[in-house]
Design a protein around this motif. Structure first.
Motif, PDB file in Angstrom:
ATOM      1  N   GLU A  47      -5.490   9.732  -5.338  1.00  0.00           N
ATOM      2  CA  GLU A  47      -6.828  10.071  -4.867  1.00  0.00           C
ATOM      3  C   GLU A  47      -7.582   8.879  -4.285  1.00  0.00           C
ATOM      4  N   LEU A  48      -7.020   7.679  -4.386  1.00  0.00           N
ATOM      5  CA  LEU A  48      -7.703   6.490  -3.881  1.00  0.00           C
ATOM      6  C   LEU A  48      -7.721   6.481  -2.348  1.00  0.00           C
ATOM      7  N   PRO A  49      -8.736   5.840  -1.740  1.00  0.00           N
ATOM      8  CA  PRO A  49      -8.717   5.636  -0.286  1.00  0.00           C
ATOM      9  C   PRO A  49      -7.494   4.822   0.112  1.00  0.00           C
ATOM     10  N   ARG A  50      -7.033   5.010   1.321  1.00  0.00           N
ATOM     11  CA  ARG A  50      -5.789   4.369   1.774  1.00  0.00           C
ATOM     12  C   ARG A  50      -5.799   2.853   1.523  1.00  0.00           C
ATOM     13  N   ARG A  51      -6.883   2.181   1.818  1.00  0.00           N
ATOM     14  CA  ARG A  51      -6.919   0.718   1.707  1.00  0.00           C
ATOM     15  C   ARG A  51      -6.822   0.239   0.249  1.00  0.00           C
ATOM     16  N   GLU A  52      -7.098   1.130  -0.709  1.00  0.00           N
ATOM     17  CA  GLU A  52      -7.066   0.752  -2.121  1.00  0.00           C
ATOM     18  C   GLU A  52      -5.866   1.342  -2.859  1.00  0.00           C
ATOM     19  N   ARG A  53      -5.012   2.075  -2.140  1.00  0.00           N
ATOM     20  CA  ARG A  53      -3.940   2.826  -2.794  1.00  0.00           C
ATOM     21  C   ARG A  53      -2.727   1.936  -3.030  1.00  0.00           C
ATOM     22  N   THR A  70       0.841  -1.191   0.000  1.00  0.00           N
ATOM     23  CA  THR A  70       0.000   0.000   0.000  1.00  0.00           C
ATOM     24  C   THR A  70       0.876   1.240   0.000  1.00  0.00           C
ATOM     25  N   ARG A 104      -4.134  -8.651   4.239  1.00  0.00           N
ATOM     26  CA  ARG A 104      -4.348  -7.585   3.259  1.00  0.00           C
ATOM     27  C   ARG A 104      -3.851  -8.020   1.875  1.00  0.00           C
ATOM     28  N   ARG A 129       2.267  12.665  -7.026  1.00  0.00           N
ATOM     29  CA  ARG A 129       0.807  12.841  -7.067  1.00  0.00           C
ATOM     30  C   ARG A 129       0.362  13.452  -8.389  1.00  0.00           C
ATOM     31  N   TRP A 186      -4.093  -0.667  -8.882  1.00  0.00           N
ATOM     32  CA  TRP A 186      -4.497   0.343  -9.859  1.00  0.00           C
ATOM     33  C   TRP A 186      -4.112  -0.089 -11.274  1.00  0.00           C
TER      34      TRP A 186
END
Length: 296
Positions: free
Chosen positions: A147-153, A130, A195, A139, A158
């Motif tokens: 811009e993704l939420p932390r759990r999806e970053r 992550t 995770r 960025r 991606w």
């Protein structure tokens, strides 16, 4: 991770070798009904019985000795990364608890290092793969990830799931495969990391390519290389990347992209950095102008 990853890994590697490649005599005049090496041939090279090797592939023999693992690695011509992966699959790291459940933090000093890299996009990822933080230029280069939420970053998530990633990476399949190979290595090293297991499950369900690539049992650990990508504002970039492991923060890695001094890619990074300092309204106008020029 599956219930017999060790056996599947051995089977996949056996299928990728030929008798000639490992110095065994070729059966002239006889047809081979298997691709790659036979189980008996691997057993012969490793100095174990065919029956025992068959049990290993079928998942019926547990916790092979270090001596057997070393012999199998030699027989199947593993490199250092594949050898480490083999030992991890065999449970040699079972005595070490995976550090899951806690959220990684970016130390202020490491944040300061990131922010000091004005012409080098850089980010830090943790043992869950992550992204825990990136500098301004990173960025701007990967806004969809930032811009993704932390759990999806996750760069791997991606790349494999967001259709826009195919427009960013000029050689998307190679990059995506690299992430799959690195993910398998991470999963074997951390068999109880929930995770990573959840990420693998999501990719299995949502990525059309992931299941086939995952079943190849390829492992890879890249610490340097070249990435070719396209940015909608500044165009094509060729960036060298280096990955550094943090001694002060076990499990965290610093990934830095850079371009040679005076190269077109460095000038485009400079342009991207200056574009990022413009007010939002000016950036929007600049982007519209760029799109109009591109279309005309």
């Amino acid at each position: 991770m599956g219930t017999n990853d060790l056996g599947e890994f051995l089977r996949a590697r056996r299928a990728g070798l030929t008798p000639d490649a490992v110095g065994l005599p070729i059966d002239l005049g006889t047809g081979r009904r298997v691709t790659g090496l036979r189980r008996s041939e691997v057993a012969q090279l490793a100095g174990v019985s065919t029956e025992y090797y068959t049990r290993l592939e079928q998942g019926r023999a547990r916790q092979p000795s270090e001596q057997v693992l070393q012999a199998l690695a030699e027989a199947l011509q593993f490199d250092d990364i594949e050898r480490r992966h083999l030992f991890a699959l065999a449970g040699t790291t079972a005595g070490h608890a995976d550090r899951t459940g806690s959220v990684s933090r970016l130390r202020p000093a490491l944040r300061q290092v990131l922010d000091s890299m004005e012409l080098a996009p850089a980010f830090v990822s943790d043992r869950d793969l992550t992204v825990v933080g990136g500098n301004t230029l990173w960025r701007l280069l990967f806004p969809e990830v930032a811009e993704l939420p932390r759990r999806e970053r996750s760069m791997a998530r991606w790349t494999l799931l967001d259709p826009r990633a195919r427009l960013v990476w000029n050689d998307w399949e190679r990059v995506a495969r690299d992430y799959v190979h690195g993910l398998r290595l991470a999963a074997a090293a951390q068999p109880r990391n929930q995770r990573i297991a959840a990420l693998i499950g999501e990719l299995m369900m949502r990525s059309a390519e992931f299941p086939a690539w995952w079943s190849e049992h390829r492992v890879q650990e890249r610490s340097t290389g070249l990435k070719r990508l396209h940015h909608p504002v500044v165009g094509d970039l060729e960036l060298q990347y280096e990955i550094f492991t943090s001694v002060a923060d076990p499990g965290q890695s610093l990934v830095v992209y850079s371009a040679p001094a005076g190269s077109p890619s460095q000038e485009r990074l400079r342009l991207l950095a200056s574009w990022g300092t413009e007010p939002a309204t000016e950036r929007t106008q600049h982007t519209v102008t760029q799109d109009t020029v591109t279309e005309s």
